[in-house]
Write a protein that holds these residues in place. Structure first.
Motif, mmCIF file in Angstrom:
data_model
loop_
_atom_site.group_PDB
_atom_site.id
_atom_site.type_symbol
_atom_site.label_atom_id
_atom_site.label_comp_id
_atom_site.label_asym_id
_atom_site.label_seq_id
_atom_site.Cartn_x
_atom_site.Cartn_y
_atom_site.Cartn_z
ATOM 1 N N ILE A 1 32.888 37.727 40.384
ATOM 2 C CA ILE A 1 33.930 38.053 41.368
ATOM 3 C C ILE A 1 33.838 39.501 41.832
ATOM 4 N N PRO A 2 33.804 40.501 40.943
ATOM 5 C CA PRO A 2 33.672 41.881 41.450
ATOM 6 C C PRO A 2 32.338 42.149 42.144
ATOM 7 N N LEU A 3 31.262 41.525 41.661
ATOM 8 C CA LEU A 3 29.969 41.714 42.328
ATOM 9 C C LEU A 3 29.991 41.162 43.746
ATOM 10 N N PHE A 4 30.627 40.021 43.932
ATOM 11 C CA PHE A 4 30.772 39.442 45.264
ATOM 12 C C PHE A 4 31.567 40.385 46.168
ATOM 13 N N ALA A 5 32.656 40.925 45.659
ATOM 14 C CA ALA A 5 33.487 41.836 46.444
ATOM 15 C C ALA A 5 32.723 43.106 46.819
ATOM 16 N N VAL A 6 32.014 43.683 45.872
ATOM 17 C CA VAL A 6 31.251 44.907 46.148
ATOM 18 C C VAL A 6 30.154 44.648 47.166
ATOM 19 N N THR A 7 29.498 43.514 47.068
ATOM 20 C CA THR A 7 28.448 43.163 48.026
ATOM 21 C C THR A 7 29.016 43.046 49.437
ATOM 22 N N ASN A 8 30.174 42.428 49.568
ATOM 23 C CA ASN A 8 30.789 42.290 50.884
ATOM 24 C C ASN A 8 31.235 43.630 51.443
ATOM 25 N N ILE A 9 31.768 44.498 50.597
ATOM 26 C CA ILE A 9 32.183 45.831 51.048
ATOM 27 C C ILE A 9 30.964 46.612 51.521
ATOM 28 N N ASP A 10 29.891 46.555 50.778
ATOM 29 C CA ASP A 10 28.651 47.231 51.155
ATOM 30 C C ASP A 10 28.133 46.696 52.489
ATOM 31 N N ASP A 11 28.187 45.391 52.664
ATOM 32 C CA ASP A 11 27.730 44.766 53.909
ATOM 33 C C ASP A 11 28.559 45.242 55.097
ATOM 34 N N ILE A 12 29.854 45.408 54.897
ATOM 35 C CA ILE A 12 30.723 45.890 55.976
ATOM 36 C C ILE A 12 30.294 47.285 56.425
#
Length: 59
Positions: free
Chosen positions: A13-24
């Motif tokens: 869950i946190p890895l998914f969130a961090v990946t999406n933030i980085d992508d943004i």
């Protein structure tokens, strides 16, 4: 519930969130770059998702 599955979910869950933030941040960087148009940014995003999806389907 198996503790191994629970541990994987807690990590995922946190890895998914961090990946999406980085992508943004990356997408915003491309949108503010005047050399690239909106169409190029959108097409690039779709190509990136498609290549990630194709790579994840390899066995």
């Amino acid at each position: 519930m198996d503790t191994g599955i629970l541990a994987a979910v807690v990590i995922a869950i946190p890895l998914f969130a961090v990946t999406n933030i980085d992508d943004i941040f990356i997408i915003v960087g491309f949108f503010v770059e005047p050399r690239f148009g909106t169409a190029e940014d959108v097409v690039g995003q779709f190509l990136g998702i498609a290549s990630s999806r194709a790579k994840s389907d390899e066995r």
